[in-house]
Design a protein around this motif. Structure first.
Motif: not given
Length: 91
Positions: A4, A14, A23, A25, A75-76, A78-79, A82, A87
């Motif tokens: 990330v 992740f 969620i 990391v 980050i949320c 990208r979660w 991915t 999330p």
């Protein structure tokens, strides 16, 4: 293990096969490793350390947490990209 961010000598990533967990990391020095430090993201935009498997010093851990909070929204996003899911946060 999708990366990330890189933050100094730390990689924030992740772990790809933890299906169903809220969620979070992982953080390790230089490269992703099993058993790395795990940090949960909270619904309010914060984070909390679940475990410090990487043995990161308290000062570095605070700096990493500040970085994660500053990048919470990304980050949320990208979660979701991915894992293909919205999330959910630690209750």
């Amino acid at each position: 293990m999708p990366r990330v961010f890189v933050f100094g000598s730390f990689v924030i990533f992740f772990w790809s096969n933890e299906g169903g967990e809220p969620i979070h990391v992982h953080v390790a020095v230089k490269r992703p490793v099993e058993g790395a430090t795990k940090i949960w993201l909270t619904a309010g935009g914060g984070c909390t350390v679940a475990s410090n498997g990487s043995g990161i010093s308290p000062k570095d851990l605070r700096d990493i947490q500040d970085f994660i909070v500053a990048n919470h929204d990304e980050i949320c996003e990208r979660w979701a990209e991915t894992f293909g899911e919205t999330p959910r946060f630690l209750s």
